[in-house]
Write a protein that holds these residues in place. Sequence first.
Motif, PDB file in Angstrom:
ATOM      1  N   LEU A 102       0.836  -1.200   0.000  1.00  0.00           N
ATOM      2  CA  LEU A 102       0.000   0.000   0.000  1.00  0.00           C
ATOM      3  C   LEU A 102       0.873   1.253   0.000  1.00  0.00           C
ATOM      4  N   ILE A 103       1.841   1.312   0.912  1.00  0.00           N
ATOM      5  CA  ILE A 103       2.734   2.470   0.989  1.00  0.00           C
ATOM      6  C   ILE A 103       3.598   2.568  -0.260  1.00  0.00           C
ATOM      7  N   ARG A 104       4.054   1.434  -0.775  1.00  0.00           N
ATOM      8  CA  ARG A 104       4.876   1.456  -1.984  1.00  0.00           C
ATOM      9  C   ARG A 104       4.099   2.064  -3.151  1.00  0.00           C
ATOM     10  N   GLY A 105       2.851   1.687  -3.288  1.00  0.00           N
ATOM     11  CA  GLY A 105       2.032   2.231  -4.362  1.00  0.00           C
ATOM     12  C   GLY A 105       1.820   3.728  -4.215  1.00  0.00           C
ATOM     13  N   ILE A 106       1.655   4.191  -2.978  1.00  0.00           N
ATOM     14  CA  ILE A 106       1.494   5.627  -2.745  1.00  0.00           C
ATOM     15  C   ILE A 106       2.793   6.362  -3.053  1.00  0.00           C
ATOM     16  N   MET A 107       3.914   5.825  -2.583  1.00  0.00           N
ATOM     17  CA  MET A 107       5.191   6.508  -2.757  1.00  0.00           C
ATOM     18  C   MET A 107       5.601   6.610  -4.225  1.00  0.00           C
ATOM     19  N   GLU A 108       5.136   5.708  -5.055  1.00  0.00           N
ATOM     20  CA  GLU A 108       5.421   5.788  -6.488  1.00  0.00           C
ATOM     21  C   GLU A 108       4.773   7.022  -7.125  1.00  0.00           C
ATOM     22  N   ARG A 109       3.796   7.587  -6.445  1.00  0.00           N
ATOM     23  CA  ARG A 109       3.091   8.765  -6.965  1.00  0.00           C
ATOM     24  C   ARG A 109       3.565  10.058  -6.303  1.00  0.00           C
ATOM     25  N   VAL A 110       4.568   9.946  -5.433  1.00  0.00           N
ATOM     26  CA  VAL A 110       5.094  11.127  -4.742  1.00  0.00           C
ATOM     27  C   VAL A 110       6.413  11.527  -5.382  1.00  0.00           C
ATOM     28  N   ARG A 111       6.482  12.720  -5.930  1.00  0.00           N
ATOM     29  CA  ARG A 111       7.671  13.172  -6.635  1.00  0.00           C
ATOM     30  C   ARG A 111       8.806  13.488  -5.667  1.00  0.00           C
ATOM     31  N   ASP A 112      10.027  13.515  -6.203  1.00  0.00           N
ATOM     32  CA  ASP A 112      11.210  13.743  -5.379  1.00  0.00           C
ATOM     33  C   ASP A 112      11.259  15.147  -4.776  1.00  0.00           C
ATOM     34  N   GLU A 113      10.605  16.121  -5.417  1.00  0.00           N
ATOM     35  CA  GLU A 113      10.702  17.501  -4.926  1.00  0.00           C
ATOM     36  C   GLU A 113       9.756  17.803  -3.764  1.00  0.00           C
ATOM     37  N   ILE A 114       9.042  16.796  -3.288  1.00  0.00           N
ATOM     38  CA  ILE A 114       8.166  16.984  -2.126  1.00  0.00           C
ATOM     39  C   ILE A 114       8.993  17.405  -0.909  1.00  0.00           C
ATOM     40  N   GLU A 115       8.523  18.434  -0.189  1.00  0.00           N
ATOM     41  CA  GLU A 115       9.241  18.935   0.992  1.00  0.00           C
ATOM     42  C   GLU A 115       9.088  18.022   2.197  1.00  0.00           C
ATOM     43  N   SER A 116       7.891  17.483   2.370  1.00  0.00           N
ATOM     44  CA  SER A 116       7.614  16.654   3.544  1.00  0.00           C
ATOM     45  C   SER A 116       6.532  15.637   3.223  1.00  0.00           C
ATOM     46  N   ILE A 117       6.554  14.546   3.967  1.00  0.00           N
ATOM     47  CA  ILE A 117       5.537  13.502   3.851  1.00  0.00           C
ATOM     48  C   ILE A 117       4.979  13.263   5.247  1.00  0.00           C
ATOM     49  N   THR A 118       3.678  13.449   5.396  1.00  0.00           N
ATOM     50  CA  THR A 118       3.035  13.283   6.693  1.00  0.00           C
ATOM     51  C   THR A 118       2.050  12.125   6.648  1.00  0.00           C
ATOM     52  N   LEU A 119       2.206  11.199   7.576  1.00  0.00           N
ATOM     53  CA  LEU A 119       1.273  10.085   7.746  1.00  0.00           C
ATOM     54  C   LEU A 119       0.433  10.356   8.986  1.00  0.00           C
ATOM     55  N   ILE A 120      -0.882  10.399   8.834  1.00  0.00           N
ATOM     56  CA  ILE A 120      -1.785  10.584   9.967  1.00  0.00           C
ATOM     57  C   ILE A 120      -2.566   9.289  10.169  1.00  0.00           C
ATOM     58  N   ASN A 121      -2.193   8.548  11.202  1.00  0.00           N
ATOM     59  CA  ASN A 121      -2.855   7.283  11.531  1.00  0.00           C
ATOM     60  C   ASN A 121      -4.099   7.579  12.358  1.00  0.00           C
ATOM     61  N   ASN A 122      -5.212   7.758  11.655  1.00  0.00           N
ATOM     62  CA  ASN A 122      -6.467   8.122  12.303  1.00  0.00           C
ATOM     63  C   ASN A 122      -7.455   6.965  12.381  1.00  0.00           C
ATOM     64  N   ALA A 123      -7.445   6.065  11.416  1.00  0.00           N
ATOM     65  CA  ALA A 123      -8.447   5.003  11.345  1.00  0.00           C
ATOM     66  C   ALA A 123      -8.468   4.171  12.624  1.00  0.00           C
ATOM     67  N   ALA A 124      -9.665   3.891  13.105  1.00  0.00           N
ATOM     68  CA  ALA A 124      -9.816   3.084  14.321  1.00  0.00           C
ATOM     69  C   ALA A 124     -11.234   2.537  14.376  1.00  0.00           C
ATOM     70  N   GLN A 125     -11.420   1.515  15.200  1.00  0.00           N
ATOM     71  CA  GLN A 125     -12.762   0.998  15.444  1.00  0.00           C
ATOM     72  C   GLN A 125     -12.924   0.748  16.935  1.00  0.00           C
ATOM     73  N   VAL A 126     -14.097   1.082  17.454  1.00  0.00           N
ATOM     74  CA  VAL A 126     -14.348   0.932  18.885  1.00  0.00           C
ATOM     75  C   VAL A 126     -14.890  -0.458  19.205  1.00  0.00           C
ATOM     76  N   THR A 127     -15.456  -1.128  18.237  1.00  0.00           N
ATOM     77  CA  THR A 127     -15.990  -2.475  18.447  1.00  0.00           C
ATOM     78  C   THR A 127     -14.884  -3.524  18.360  1.00  0.00           C
ATOM     79  N   PRO A 128     -15.053  -4.690  18.976  1.00  0.00           N
ATOM     80  CA  PRO A 128     -16.223  -5.148  19.727  1.00  0.00           C
ATOM     81  C   PRO A 128     -16.281  -4.545  21.130  1.00  0.00           C
ATOM     82  N   LEU A 129     -17.508  -4.322  21.594  1.00  0.00           N
ATOM     83  CA  LEU A 129     -17.740  -3.806  22.928  1.00  0.00           C
ATOM     84  C   LEU A 129     -18.357  -4.911  23.790  1.00  0.00           C
TER      85      LEU A 129
END
Length: 233
Positions: A66-93
């Motif tokens: 997944l990350i490899r596929g994303i990084m193939e679309r990110v050019r070398d001149e990018i200043e920064s790369i930010t990963l925000i790990n937000n996904a979560a699930q509260v279940t099972p409860l």
Amino acid sequence: MRAFIITGTSRGLGYEICKQLINRNHLIFAVARNHNDSLNEFAARHDCKLHFVKYDLQNTDGISELIRGIMERVRDEIESITLINNAAQVTPLGNIDDCRPEDAVKSIQTNLLAPILLTQSLINQTDERNVHRIIVNVSSDSAKDAAAGMSLYCASKAALNMFTSCIQLEDHKALTIYKVDPGMVDTDMQKVARNQEGLAVSNFFREAKETGALKSAEDAAKKIVRRVLASQS
């Protein structure tokens, strides 16, 4: 230009974080199981390059690709790369003996193992780039406040906090990693918890909703986005 990878963007806090990061100088990868067309429409109006990446983070075996596929679309001149790990699930409860083993595994995969592997993959696959890496792990009050019937969610968030603290002590060039706790946010996930029959903490969540103590996803995202953008400089 700055690149952002945000997980769990179809709704709630992740949707608001993604929306507020939409900017003509940003390249955004919105990772979620379901597409939210309004994000693409908003990005088009603001001349922002946004790519929806359909992915179920319970499939932890495919995260490196997944990350490899994303990084193939990110050019070398990018200043920064930010990963925000937000996904979560509260279940099972519910009590742990009432949780099916397969549901417990899915919870830990989404809440803990996926952020760990996303962090690992991003670090490995950007080490040769001259770019600032920022990793933001979205935490929760549940990481420090034990609640009967929420053992898997509480434990996974507490473990993610400790993982973040450990990576901060490691020697990685041009890497900033930290956790953010948005507090109690009025999202669908919070709604599930407060409406769960037999869950001791449900009354507390319902009272918080009724008294207006819950933050809106928009306001919680603003705080996170301000810190994220400040981390870029």
